[in-house]
Design a protein around this motif. Sequence first.
Motif, PDB file in Angstrom:
ATOM      1  N   LEU A   1      73.324 -31.950 -31.049  1.00 52.14           N
ATOM      2  CA  LEU A   1      74.454 -32.680 -30.214  1.00 52.14           C
ATOM      3  C   LEU A   1      73.741 -34.140 -29.826  1.00 52.14           C
ATOM      4  CD1 LEU A   1      75.648 -29.887 -27.741  1.00 52.14           C
ATOM      5  CD2 LEU A   1      76.474 -30.537 -29.985  1.00 52.14           C
ATOM      6  N   TYR A   2      74.864 -35.065 -29.729  1.00 55.86           N
ATOM      7  CA  TYR A   2      74.664 -36.442 -29.549  1.00 55.86           C
ATOM      8  C   TYR A   2      74.448 -36.320 -28.038  1.00 55.86           C
ATOM      9  CZ  TYR A   2      75.000 -41.388 -28.973  1.00 55.86           C
ATOM     10  OH  TYR A   2      74.686 -42.423 -28.536  1.00 55.86           O
ATOM     11  N   HIS A   3      73.060 -36.681 -27.354  1.00 55.98           N
ATOM     12  CA  HIS A   3      73.071 -36.695 -25.903  1.00 55.98           C
ATOM     13  C   HIS A   3      72.003 -37.627 -25.469  1.00 55.98           C
ATOM     14  CE1 HIS A   3      69.752 -33.969 -27.333  1.00 55.98           C
ATOM     15  NE2 HIS A   3      69.474 -34.256 -25.961  1.00 55.98           N
ATOM     16  N   ASP A   4      72.064 -37.956 -24.378  1.00 55.36           N
ATOM     17  CA  ASP A   4      70.945 -38.872 -23.781  1.00 55.36           C
ATOM     18  C   ASP A   4      70.045 -37.713 -22.835  1.00 55.36           C
ATOM     19  OD1 ASP A   4      69.349 -40.569 -22.349  1.00 55.36           O
ATOM     20  OD2 ASP A   4      71.046 -41.552 -21.203  1.00 55.36           O
ATOM     21  N   PRO A   5      68.582 -37.773 -23.362  1.00 52.72           N
ATOM     22  CA  PRO A   5      67.640 -36.723 -22.777  1.00 52.72           C
ATOM     23  C   PRO A   5      67.581 -37.242 -21.352  1.00 52.72           C
ATOM     24  CG  PRO A   5      67.044 -37.357 -24.866  1.00 52.72           C
ATOM     25  CD  PRO A   5      67.986 -38.263 -24.488  1.00 52.72           C
ATOM     26  N   ASP A   6      67.499 -38.628 -21.027  1.00 59.13           N
ATOM     27  CA  ASP A   6      67.538 -39.009 -19.627  1.00 59.13           C
ATOM     28  C   ASP A   6      68.718 -38.480 -18.485  1.00 59.13           C
ATOM     29  OD1 ASP A   6      66.309 -40.689 -17.628  1.00 59.13           O
ATOM     30  OD2 ASP A   6      68.160 -41.761 -17.436  1.00 59.13           O
ATOM     31  N   TYR A   7      69.905 -38.560 -19.414  1.00 58.12           N
ATOM     32  CA  TYR A   7      70.989 -37.838 -18.523  1.00 58.12           C
ATOM     33  C   TYR A   7      70.712 -36.234 -18.258  1.00 58.12           C
ATOM     34  CZ  TYR A   7      75.389 -35.436 -17.452  1.00 58.12           C
ATOM     35  OH  TYR A   7      76.170 -34.482 -17.086  1.00 58.12           O
ATOM     36  N   VAL A   8      70.098 -35.591 -19.144  1.00 59.64           N
ATOM     37  CA  VAL A   8      69.870 -34.345 -18.846  1.00 59.64           C
ATOM     38  C   VAL A   8      68.782 -33.981 -17.877  1.00 59.64           C
ATOM     39  CG1 VAL A   8      68.984 -32.179 -20.261  1.00 59.64           C
ATOM     40  CG2 VAL A   8      70.626 -33.676 -21.394  1.00 59.64           C
ATOM     41  N   SER A   9      67.740 -34.746 -18.027  1.00 56.93           N
ATOM     42  CA  SER A   9      66.629 -34.604 -17.182  1.00 56.93           C
ATOM     43  C   SER A   9      66.997 -35.038 -15.639  1.00 56.93           C
ATOM     44  CB  SER A   9      65.529 -35.354 -17.519  1.00 56.93           C
ATOM     45  OG  SER A   9      65.429 -36.880 -17.402  1.00 56.93           O
ATOM     46  N   ARG A  10      67.967 -36.094 -15.369  1.00 56.49           N
ATOM     47  CA  ARG A  10      68.452 -36.291 -14.036  1.00 56.49           C
ATOM     48  C   ARG A  10      69.101 -35.355 -13.501  1.00 56.49           C
ATOM     49  NH1 ARG A  10      68.173 -42.314 -13.405  1.00 56.49           N
ATOM     50  NH2 ARG A  10      69.236 -41.792 -11.095  1.00 56.49           N
ATOM     51  N   VAL A  11      69.859 -34.798 -14.185  1.00 56.98           N
ATOM     52  CA  VAL A  11      71.232 -33.565 -13.763  1.00 56.98           C
ATOM     53  C   VAL A  11      70.108 -32.443 -13.303  1.00 56.98           C
ATOM     54  CG1 VAL A  11      72.789 -32.149 -14.488  1.00 56.98           C
ATOM     55  CG2 VAL A  11      73.089 -34.656 -14.823  1.00 56.98           C
ATOM     56  N   LEU A  12      69.323 -31.942 -14.442  1.00 55.12           N
ATOM     57  CA  LEU A  12      68.536 -31.018 -14.027  1.00 55.12           C
ATOM     58  C   LEU A  12      67.391 -31.113 -12.856  1.00 55.12           C
ATOM     59  CD1 LEU A  12      67.596 -29.544 -17.735  1.00 55.12           C
ATOM     60  CD2 LEU A  12      69.465 -28.707 -16.076  1.00 55.12           C
ATOM     61  N   ALA A  13      67.335 -32.241 -12.217  1.00 56.34           N
ATOM     62  CA  ALA A  13      66.541 -32.438 -11.139  1.00 56.34           C
ATOM     63  C   ALA A  13      67.076 -31.618 -10.032  1.00 56.34           C
ATOM     64  CB  ALA A  13      66.271 -33.833 -11.066  1.00 56.34           C
ATOM     65  N   SER A  14      68.300 -31.314  -9.965  1.00 55.47           N
ATOM     66  CA  SER A  14      68.927 -30.496  -8.621  1.00 55.47           C
ATOM     67  C   SER A  14      68.890 -29.101  -9.037  1.00 55.47           C
ATOM     68  CB  SER A  14      70.527 -31.133  -8.741  1.00 55.47           C
ATOM     69  OG  SER A  14      71.326 -30.753  -9.869  1.00 55.47           O
ATOM     70  N   ALA A  15      68.295 -28.514  -9.857  1.00 54.37           N
ATOM     71  CA  ALA A  15      68.139 -27.208 -10.449  1.00 54.37           C
ATOM     72  C   ALA A  15      67.233 -26.571  -9.322  1.00 54.37           C
ATOM     73  CB  ALA A  15      67.859 -26.830 -11.956  1.00 54.37           C
ATOM     74  N   HIS A  16      67.561 -25.220  -8.999  1.00 55.17           N
ATOM     75  CA  HIS A  16      66.549 -24.411  -8.206  1.00 55.17           C
ATOM     76  C   HIS A  16      65.934 -23.414  -9.159  1.00 55.17           C
ATOM     77  CE1 HIS A  16      69.122 -26.117  -4.886  1.00 55.17           C
ATOM     78  NE2 HIS A  16      67.897 -26.212  -4.283  1.00 55.17           N
ATOM     79  N   VAL A  17      67.022 -23.039 -10.253  1.00 50.79           N
ATOM     80  CA  VAL A  17      66.763 -22.029 -11.310  1.00 50.79           C
ATOM     81  C   VAL A  17      67.297 -22.684 -12.562  1.00 50.79           C
ATOM     82  CG1 VAL A  17      66.936 -19.538 -11.966  1.00 50.79           C
ATOM     83  CG2 VAL A  17      67.013 -19.947  -9.655  1.00 50.79           C
ATOM     84  N   LEU A  18      66.285 -22.382 -13.827  1.00 55.87           N
ATOM     85  CA  LEU A  18      66.541 -22.915 -14.922  1.00 55.87           C
ATOM     86  C   LEU A  18      66.613 -21.738 -15.920  1.00 55.87           C
ATOM     87  CD1 LEU A  18      64.907 -26.292 -15.641  1.00 55.87           C
ATOM     88  CD2 LEU A  18      67.246 -25.786 -15.799  1.00 55.87           C
ATOM     89  N   ILE A  19      67.800 -21.384 -16.603  1.00 54.38           N
ATOM     90  CA  ILE A  19      67.736 -20.500 -17.555  1.00 54.38           C
ATOM     91  C   ILE A  19      67.815 -21.021 -18.860  1.00 54.38           C
ATOM     92  CG2 ILE A  19      69.145 -18.375 -18.228  1.00 54.38           C
ATOM     93  CD1 ILE A  19      70.339 -18.038 -15.527  1.00 54.38           C
ATOM     94  N   ASP A  20      67.180 -20.633 -19.920  1.00 52.14           N
ATOM     95  CA  ASP A  20      67.228 -21.413 -21.286  1.00 52.14           C
ATOM     96  C   ASP A  20      67.877 -20.098 -22.182  1.00 52.14           C
ATOM     97  OD1 ASP A  20      65.828 -23.511 -20.721  1.00 52.14           O
ATOM     98  OD2 ASP A  20      63.925 -22.612 -21.184  1.00 52.14           O
ATOM     99  N   VAL A  21      69.225 -20.533 -22.866  1.00 47.50           N
ATOM    100  CA  VAL A  21      69.698 -19.948 -23.960  1.00 47.50           C
ATOM    101  C   VAL A  21      69.711 -20.666 -24.986  1.00 47.50           C
ATOM    102  CG1 VAL A  21      71.155 -18.956 -21.790  1.00 47.50           C
ATOM    103  CG2 VAL A  21      71.884 -20.829 -23.206  1.00 47.50           C
ATOM    104  N   TYR A  22      70.036 -19.676 -26.058  1.00 47.53           N
ATOM    105  CA  TYR A  22      69.907 -20.408 -27.346  1.00 47.53           C
ATOM    106  C   TYR A  22      71.197 -20.060 -28.293  1.00 47.53           C
ATOM    107  CZ  TYR A  22      65.078 -21.086 -26.162  1.00 47.53           C
ATOM    108  OH  TYR A  22      63.993 -21.141 -25.517  1.00 47.53           O
ATOM    109  N   SER A  23      72.377 -19.802 -27.666  1.00 48.57           N
ATOM    110  CA  SER A  23      73.427 -19.602 -28.358  1.00 48.57           C
ATOM    111  C   SER A  23      74.710 -19.787 -27.425  1.00 48.57           C
ATOM    112  CB  SER A  23      73.425 -18.186 -29.060  1.00 48.57           C
ATOM    113  OG  SER A  23      73.689 -17.285 -28.095  1.00 48.57           O
ATOM    114  N   SER A  24      75.879 -19.716 -28.028  1.00 46.40           N
ATOM    115  CA  SER A  24      77.114 -20.135 -27.227  1.00 46.40           C
ATOM    116  C   SER A  24      77.426 -18.639 -26.538  1.00 46.40           C
ATOM    117  CB  SER A  24      78.184 -20.512 -27.931  1.00 46.40           C
ATOM    118  OG  SER A  24      78.630 -19.602 -28.937  1.00 46.40           O
ATOM    119  N   LYS A  25      77.046 -17.455 -27.088  1.00 45.20           N
ATOM    120  CA  LYS A  25      77.061 -16.254 -26.606  1.00 45.20           C
ATOM    121  C   LYS A  25      76.388 -16.111 -25.427  1.00 45.20           C
ATOM    122  CE  LYS A  25      78.639 -13.699 -30.688  1.00 45.20           C
ATOM    123  NZ  LYS A  25      78.449 -12.503 -31.585  1.00 45.20           N
TER     124      LYS A  25
END
Length: 299
Positions: free
Chosen positions: A143-167
């Motif tokens: 996907l075309y994205h800005d890593p800085d956007y992702v990191s700035r948004v995830l700064a508000s996360a209390h819990v991060l869940i990594d997934v590897y598919s749309s399912k």
Amino acid sequence: MRILVVGLLSRPSGKTLVAAAVARRLAELGHSVAPFKPISVHDWYRDYDTSLQNVEEGLAFSGDVAALIEAAGANLPYEVANPVHGVTFPPSPLMLRHKMIARYHLYLEDPAASTALLRLTLRGRVEMNVYAVNRALLDGGLLYHDPDYVSRVLASAHVLIDVYSSKQMARALQLYAPASIGSCYSYVKRRSDAVVVEGFRDLAAPSGHVLDADVVLAVAPGTVMAFDGRSYAKAVSLYSGVKGALDVRVQDVLELLTPLKAFSLPPMSASDASDPSKVATRLEPLLSFIERAARGGGA
């Protein structure tokens, strides 16, 4: 008073315009108004103004809910007014170079396949932001994205869940969304005497929690139909038993209902739609109906 605003179209139909006007009128009448948008999605690229707001606040949220909070004059965190929010990204142009044409168009056309970030907020004694991140899409360069956007948004996360598919992303939504929406809806109801809920696309109800509305407004180009909330909830429940709650569309339940009133929703230029006084003038019959209902005068 509780009002649910739903749309007859899977694309924009004017829900936010109507919901904001209703929230503003109720606030002008002296009500403490809480806007609520249970589920939303925005595209990082196409809705870039919203993405810039996200970066400024360090949080993924819908631009619509920001407009609703402003209209209502509410002092409400974006994440509570909008407990479930997904961010989609366009497919990387590099996929075309590598002849990945079918997958490119899948990500382009299917929001579920291109949702790489999902925030689910739970409001209890403390607030918790759970983010699901599709690492296969972001880290795999699909996907075309800005890593800085992702990191700035995830700064508000209390819990991060990594997934590897749309399912797996859908599974995270299924697990956390009911508690997220339920806890935040309870919170806003306790702190207001009027709640204006904006639905998601053409779903009859973005969540079963919000089917306690007094009035339901169904919006389509050219018209707004008002329905009794209890009758609407019964119709949705009937269809939910057959199709599943998130498969029920507004057009399904309208077959079982007769509107209390129908109002004109004329086309508006962008400048008129951004002017609250002009919107109120165009929607005055609808807003007067809501005002009478709020004062206990019925239709």
